[in-house]
Design a protein around this motif. Sequence first.
Motif, short mmCIF file in Angstrom:
data_model
loop_
_atom_site.label_atom_id
_atom_site.label_comp_id
_atom_site.label_asym_id
_atom_site.label_seq_id
_atom_site.Cartn_x
_atom_site.Cartn_y
_atom_site.Cartn_z
N PHE A 342 27.29 61.58 -23.81
CA PHE A 342 28.55 61.07 -24.52
C PHE A 342 28.57 59.57 -25.13
CE2 PHE A 342 31.08 64.60 -23.42
CZ PHE A 342 32.06 64.89 -24.31
N LEU A 343 28.27 58.67 -24.25
CA LEU A 343 28.14 57.25 -24.48
C LEU A 343 26.87 57.12 -25.69
CD1 LEU A 343 28.02 55.66 -21.01
CD2 LEU A 343 29.91 56.16 -22.38
N ASP A 344 25.83 57.85 -25.46
CA ASP A 344 24.70 57.52 -26.63
C ASP A 344 25.30 58.21 -27.95
OD1 ASP A 344 22.04 56.86 -27.24
OD2 ASP A 344 21.94 58.90 -27.69
N LYS A 345 26.22 59.08 -27.95
CA LYS A 345 26.59 59.63 -29.10
C LYS A 345 27.86 58.96 -29.74
CE LYS A 345 28.00 64.17 -31.14
NZ LYS A 345 28.32 65.56 -30.74
N HIS A 346 28.34 58.22 -29.00
CA HIS A 346 29.76 57.53 -29.39
C HIS A 346 29.53 56.00 -28.91
CE1 HIS A 346 31.50 61.15 -30.44
NE2 HIS A 346 31.06 61.78 -29.22
N LYS A 352 38.78 54.83 -23.33
CA LYS A 352 39.86 55.50 -23.87
C LYS A 352 39.78 56.28 -25.02
CE LYS A 352 43.47 52.23 -22.24
NZ LYS A 352 44.65 51.46 -22.59
N LYS A 353 39.14 55.72 -25.89
CA LYS A 353 38.67 56.73 -27.15
C LYS A 353 37.72 57.92 -26.53
CE LYS A 353 40.81 54.51 -30.34
NZ LYS A 353 39.97 53.73 -31.45
N ILE A 354 36.84 57.62 -25.82
CA ILE A 354 35.70 58.96 -25.44
C ILE A 354 36.65 59.83 -24.69
CG2 ILE A 354 33.96 59.04 -23.86
CD1 ILE A 354 32.74 56.81 -24.66
N ARG A 355 37.67 59.24 -23.76
CA ARG A 355 38.22 60.31 -23.21
C ARG A 355 39.28 61.28 -23.80
NH1 ARG A 355 41.23 57.28 -18.34
NH2 ARG A 355 41.80 59.39 -17.80
N LEU A 356 39.57 60.93 -25.21
CA LEU A 356 40.35 61.72 -26.41
C LEU A 356 39.38 62.62 -26.90
CD1 LEU A 356 42.41 58.90 -27.60
CD2 LEU A 356 43.33 60.32 -26.11
N ILE A 357 38.12 62.51 -26.84
CA ILE A 357 37.32 63.45 -27.56
C ILE A 357 37.18 64.77 -26.53
CG2 ILE A 357 34.73 63.94 -28.11
CD1 ILE A 357 34.43 60.91 -28.22
N PRO A 358 37.28 66.08 -27.17
CA PRO A 358 37.31 67.26 -26.24
C PRO A 358 36.02 67.38 -25.30
CG PRO A 358 37.77 67.82 -28.56
CD PRO A 358 37.32 66.07 -28.57
N GLY A 360 35.39 65.08 -23.00
CA GLY A 360 35.35 63.68 -22.56
C GLY A 360 36.47 63.32 -21.41
N GLY A 361 37.37 63.77 -21.55
CA GLY A 361 38.63 63.27 -20.56
C GLY A 361 38.31 64.21 -19.22
N SER A 362 37.93 65.56 -19.49
CA SER A 362 37.84 66.24 -18.05
C SER A 362 36.45 65.59 -17.40
CB SER A 362 37.62 67.66 -18.42
OG SER A 362 36.70 67.86 -19.27
N LEU A 363 35.32 65.45 -18.06
CA LEU A 363 34.29 64.95 -17.60
C LEU A 363 34.64 63.39 -16.76
CD1 LEU A 363 30.97 65.04 -17.40
CD2 LEU A 363 30.99 63.87 -19.43
N TYR A 364 35.19 62.58 -17.48
CA TYR A 364 35.54 61.23 -16.93
C TYR A 364 36.40 61.63 -15.60
CZ TYR A 364 37.36 56.67 -16.34
OH TYR A 364 37.67 55.40 -16.00
N SER A 365 37.27 62.48 -15.74
CA SER A 365 38.17 62.80 -14.47
C SER A 365 37.32 63.07 -13.45
CB SER A 365 39.28 63.48 -14.63
OG SER A 365 40.16 63.05 -15.69
N TRP A 366 36.17 64.12 -13.68
CA TRP A 366 35.45 64.55 -12.45
C TRP A 366 34.51 63.46 -11.82
CZ3 TRP A 366 30.83 65.15 -10.64
CH2 TRP A 366 30.48 66.46 -9.66
N LEU A 367 34.00 62.65 -12.64
CA LEU A 367 32.98 61.58 -12.35
C LEU A 367 33.95 60.67 -11.49
CD1 LEU A 367 30.78 61.35 -15.25
CD2 LEU A 367 30.04 62.09 -13.07
#
Length: 513
Positions: A342-346, A352-358, A360-367
């Motif tokens: 995700f970080l490499d692509k964006h 905040k913007k990455i978490r709005l990507i489909p 991205g939010g769930s992945l961030y929350s799990w980590l």
Amino acid sequence: MLGYFPTLYKDELLYSAIARYALHTGQENSQKAVLRDVFSSRTATAIPDLPSHLNALVQNLSTVWPTTVDDLIGTHTLAPIYLPFLSEDQARSVKQSMASDTGGNIHTRVGITASSIKQLSFFRYCSTCMTDQLALDGEAYWQRSHQLQGLDFCKKHSCFLNNSKVSFHPKEKHHFFTAAASCNSSAIRKLRLHHNEKVLNDKYLDLLEEPFLDGLGTNRWTMFYHNLAHDLGFIEKNRIQYQEIYLVMKQEWKGSIFEKYFTEPIENHWLKNIFRKHRKSFHPLRHLLVITTLAPDISTAEVLSKVRNLSVPAHDSDTMTNKIKKGKAEEVKQRRQLWLNFLDKHKSLGVKKIRLIPGGGSLYSWLYRNDYQWLMNNRPKYRPKSQLHYKADYREWDKFNVIALNKLLKELLCQSKRCRLTKTFFIKKLPRANSVEKYLHKLPGTREWLASHSETVEDFQLHRLRSAYEKLEELKLEVKKWRLLRFAGIRSELITPKIEKEILRLEQGRGQR
């Protein structure tokens, strides 16, 4: 390095000492300078109970007051009442966060945010204690023992604590407020304390004053309460008799300040969960309510020692490290790689913007829940927004304000019922009111207009008298002094010579403006 820092008093919050430092050095209105001096930072937040940036503070204090982070946490913060009820890893993590400059989620990890025990809205104080402070030390300060959640009284003087004017979590998050300037009320609300309330108060203060900064873990507390129920005969056929414990507790606290914690039925009550296997930490007050009732003769230090000496099976540990060893290592590895993708692509986006990507939010929350430290070390760097600053045209702004104020005044003068036309009232009606107040010294026309058109209390009373006269005329009632005062809402002791003269004029029938 600091060349001066006030000596901390016994039971004083670190927050309070920093507020006194600002006052003593004449920087009370320059809080960013205070942050720079004390924490070597301009972004540190003024947190009363669980502050961060303590490593920087200890380093800056080294020449005037050699101390350690653990000493500060144990004697001048509220951390000691929470840490024993956390796991070892949680307690260690909280202390590390308080020492570092990243303490944003400390309250969440301690459990304060999710607790149903009401958080403090304002700093609290005892009027008599503050009088003693001024007599003994020559200045007032915020006491730790007065800021304990759920403990709303001062045992020493048998009175309720007063709320100050300062919010415990103020909007001015970089400002340290002194007790001296924030505690105006000297009211003393006496109360008669029950024996149990005094015992609980002592146990609460023992927890605070004899700091035990290690986490004991939920499993040890589960075993402690099981053993306590067994020793008191509340176990029958290997089952804990929750209803009996509840009835004993409810009866013991009946008629006390803490009775409100025993109003729910036992089926949904926290008391039932505290005697079951602990899957979460409980607020210290809940532990103390149980211990005060069922083990009143055991000191807080003895309780903590007993819990610490309980052996916990290695396989029953609830630390994140063991969870990962039991099968999550591979999942963690996969999710880390997804996050890096995700970080490499964006590359241009922030968290905040990455978490709005489909996804991205769930992945961030799990980590965030399962691999927090790695996530913090592998997130986009903060990129401050570039703001286009413009230079205000104060002359045009000043002209606009005067035009707007004249128009507003014309409308208000046509109203018989209106509020008092104060300087603040006029400013609040202007666009960008906060900026007008801030830059009033650069707006001479606005400033002069406000000075000449703002009403005094006497001016407003005269307006109300004229409105009362018009009302009496409308109702065809005889104009008398007592009627004018009643309709105008003016008390007789507030009558000035000017008001008396106006009343006489109106009684004589010359009510035209």
